[in-house]
Design a protein around this motif. Structure first.
Motif, short mmCIF file in Angstrom:
data_model
loop_
_atom_site.label_atom_id
_atom_site.label_comp_id
_atom_site.label_asym_id
_atom_site.label_seq_id
_atom_site.Cartn_x
_atom_site.Cartn_y
_atom_site.Cartn_z
N ASN A 1 13.76 -6.97 -61.21
CA ASN A 1 12.42 -6.52 -61.51
C ASN A 1 12.28 -5.98 -62.93
N VAL B 1 1.16 -13.17 -53.78
CA VAL B 1 0.17 -12.69 -54.74
C VAL B 1 -1.14 -12.38 -54.03
N ASP C 1 -1.26 -9.16 -52.48
CA ASP C 1 -1.01 -8.02 -53.38
C ASP C 1 0.40 -7.45 -53.27
N ILE C 2 1.34 -8.31 -52.93
CA ILE C 2 2.72 -7.87 -52.91
C ILE C 2 3.38 -8.21 -54.25
N ALA C 3 2.92 -9.33 -54.82
CA ALA C 3 3.41 -9.72 -56.13
C ALA C 3 2.23 -9.94 -57.08
N VAL C 4 2.53 -9.98 -58.35
CA VAL C 4 1.53 -10.34 -59.35
C VAL C 4 2.05 -11.57 -60.09
N SER C 5 1.14 -12.37 -60.61
CA SER C 5 1.56 -13.58 -61.29
C SER C 5 1.03 -13.59 -62.71
N PHE D 1 6.37 -14.63 -61.63
CA PHE D 1 5.96 -13.66 -60.62
C PHE D 1 6.78 -12.39 -60.72
N SER D 2 6.16 -11.33 -60.29
CA SER D 2 6.85 -10.05 -60.30
C SER D 2 6.27 -9.19 -59.18
N LEU D 3 7.05 -8.29 -58.64
CA LEU D 3 6.55 -7.46 -57.55
C LEU D 3 5.42 -6.55 -58.04
N ALA D 4 4.45 -6.34 -57.19
CA ALA D 4 3.31 -5.51 -57.56
C ALA D 4 3.60 -4.03 -57.32
N ARG D 5 4.59 -3.79 -56.45
CA ARG D 5 4.93 -2.40 -56.11
C ARG D 5 6.44 -2.21 -56.16
#
Ligand code: SF4
Ligand code: SF4
Lengths: 135, 135
Positions: free
Chosen positions: B22, B51, B54-58, B66-70
DNA sequence: ACAAAAAGGACTGATTTAGTCTGACATTAA
DNA sequence: TTAATGTCAGACTAAATCAGTCCTTTTTGT
């Protein structure tokens, strides 16, 4: 989808039915089928599976039928479900001696062990819930 | 069969992958696909689902991914699985407003309530297990 | 003999799953 | 500006699994 099969549901319904009228002799497949609107052939098969797994006993011929082999407080939901469901595992690699033959990702998979722990917890739920608790 | 779908497994693998790296920016679908031998298109779809939930963001375009949102200690397994699995219920009658439309046995069924209890316990397992615990 | 009931196998149709293909659209480095 | 990279999205197919049916045999009480 983590869904129970209909066979598993029918097995639970049939087991509950037998548990409720256990004192008064045998229950027939037809009886259970009509009582819960389940196709006769299907519930018959399920009952046969229960017999094969020593959860129920059967009597052929006139006045025959099925009856529980043990007391309801000595039968867990996992016993009943395993009797009809071949593969009660959340993933394919949960056998004792699983290898890459079970899953092509076996070697590079990083979630095997965590999921094994989850599997244990789920098994626990079904093992600890007894037939007598759902009557 | 109570089995998790491959999509659910891939979602967990992808989430774990992102959690591990991350700090160092975005992970691409291709990267994850090659790392775990998962078909590219499938893992791409799974990531899109993450995405949407809302678990990941792109990030689109070159150097995107992609990356984790939280944080991983704020994402439970049930969040990840629900993102890709439409109905994560052991039986068909577990919706808030279920009726005989969901299951033809709804009216005569005697195992509904016990199974709802089982459902709660299973949900608990997946809700209480956090992503950080499977790293 | 006859009817009730279990036992068991073969078969079909419907649904779900896993995976593929194709074609957008967005971003950015050169 | 343009080409490369990468996300977004939907339609499609093949295989597996599920749910249900049909049919035959065996056993047993009356
Ligand atoms: S090895 Fe990994 S991918 Fe394969 S079944 Fe087990 S958990 Fe799933
Ligand atoms: S009503 Fe009963 S048979 Fe129908 S889905 Fe719910 S538990 Fe299963």
């Amino acid at each position: 989808m983590l869904k129970l099969s209909k066979k598993a549901e029918y097995a639970l319904m049939a087991a509950k039915y037998m548990a409720l009228k256990n004192h008064s002799g045998f229950s027939t497949a037809k009886e259970i089928s009509e009582s819960y609107q389940i196709p006769y052939q299907l519930v018959a098969k399920v009952l046969q599976n229960l017999v094969k797994s020593d959860i129920a006993v059967s009597a052929k011929g006139v006045n025959g039928g099925f009856s529980l082999a043990r007391k309801a407080n000595n039968i867990s939901l996992i016993d009943i479900i395993r009797a009809v469901e071949t593969n009660f595992k959340i993933v394919d690699c949960m056998q004792l001696n699983s290898s890459s033959a079970d899953c092509e990702h076996f070697d590079c998979c990083k979630i095997k062990d965590p999921l094994a722990e989850v599997q244990r917890k789920i098994d626990k739920v079904f093992t600890e819930t007894l037939l007598v608790q759902i009557l």
